[in-house]
Motif scaffolding. Structure first.
Motif, PDB file in Angstrom:
ATOM      1  N   VAL A 171      -4.059  -2.826  -2.253  1.00  0.00           N
ATOM      2  CA  VAL A 171      -2.929  -2.716  -1.337  1.00  0.00           C
ATOM      3  C   VAL A 171      -2.046  -1.592  -1.861  1.00  0.00           C
ATOM      4  N   LEU A 172      -1.848  -0.573  -1.030  1.00  0.00           N
ATOM      5  CA  LEU A 172      -0.981   0.536  -1.427  1.00  0.00           C
ATOM      6  C   LEU A 172       0.477   0.145  -1.208  1.00  0.00           C
ATOM      7  N   VAL A 173       1.301   0.348  -2.216  1.00  0.00           N
ATOM      8  CA  VAL A 173       2.736   0.112  -2.090  1.00  0.00           C
ATOM      9  C   VAL A 173       3.355   1.456  -1.725  1.00  0.00           C
ATOM     10  N   PRO A 174       3.880   1.568  -0.496  1.00  0.00           N
ATOM     11  CA  PRO A 174       4.363   2.878  -0.042  1.00  0.00           C
ATOM     12  C   PRO A 174       5.737   3.227  -0.618  1.00  0.00           C
ATOM     13  N   THR A 175       6.019   4.501  -0.625  1.00  0.00           N
ATOM     14  CA  THR A 175       7.336   5.006  -0.985  1.00  0.00           C
ATOM     15  C   THR A 175       7.642   6.194  -0.092  1.00  0.00           C
ATOM     16  N   GLU A 176       8.919   6.425   0.136  1.00  0.00           N
ATOM     17  CA  GLU A 176       9.311   7.521   1.026  1.00  0.00           C
ATOM     18  C   GLU A 176       9.313   8.867   0.327  1.00  0.00           C
ATOM     19  N   GLU A 177       9.489   8.840  -0.976  1.00  0.00           N
ATOM     20  CA  GLU A 177       9.557  10.091  -1.727  1.00  0.00           C
ATOM     21  C   GLU A 177       8.667  10.016  -2.959  1.00  0.00           C
ATOM     22  N   GLU A 178       8.361  11.177  -3.473  1.00  0.00           N
ATOM     23  CA  GLU A 178       7.547  11.223  -4.682  1.00  0.00           C
ATOM     24  C   GLU A 178       8.385  10.784  -5.881  1.00  0.00           C
TER      25      GLU A 178
END
Length: 160
Positions: free
Chosen positions: A69-76
């Motif tokens: 499951v990929l945990v998303p983020t808005e920025e690097e």
């Protein structure tokens, strides 16, 4: 005779200081768990290197039968504080968190332009907050290879 002895002694002293660490071992992870793949912290000058490595790690884990499951983020991510905050938000779930950093992601300068990759992986049990395993993977490739190919190769060797 004395000259040969001194040269031999010098050679022995010179070679005794050399150290090479090369360990090609793989780790075995439980396949019945869900792996929460957090974004990788990018310590390189290459933009989006953390996101690229995260997607390669996800692909390698999935190809070996792990549920990811990929945990998303808005920025690097560029520092570990943000990674720890993101980990705290996902903590308490049943599964294993995969945290990592990208330490090197570049093509070496020169005629050949060899790819050089160095990443760190940590596997943490999210229920107990205890580390399961960790590893540092580094490799350079041939001039005709891409950074992605080198990264995929070292991950395939390191994870069973």
């Amino acid at each position: 005779m004395k000259v040969r002895f001194v040269m031999l002694l010098f050679l022995v002293l010179l070679t005794s200081c050399a150290t090479v660490i090369n360990r090609e071992a793989s780790i075995s992870l439980p396949k019945d768990k869900t792996y929460y793949l957090l974004p990788f912290v990018n310590y390189t000058e290459s933009p989006k290197a953390g996101m690229k490595v995260q997607s390669i790690v996800a692909g390698v884990l999935q190809s070996k039968g792990y549920k990811v499951v990929l945990v998303p983020t808005e920025e690097e991510l560029t520092d570990e504080k943000k990674l720890e905050e993101l980990y705290t938000k996902t903590k308490g779930k049943k599964g294993i968190a995969v945290l990592g950093t990208v330490n090197e992601w570049r093509y070496k300068t020169g005629i050949d332009g060899e790819p050089a990759v160095s990443i760190t992986l940590r596997f943490v049990d999210m229920e107990t907050d205890k580390p399961i395993n960790s590893m540092v993977l580094s490799r350079s490739g041939w001039s005709y290879e891409s950074l992605g190919v080198v990264t995929q190769r070292i991950l395939n060797k390191a994870i069973e």
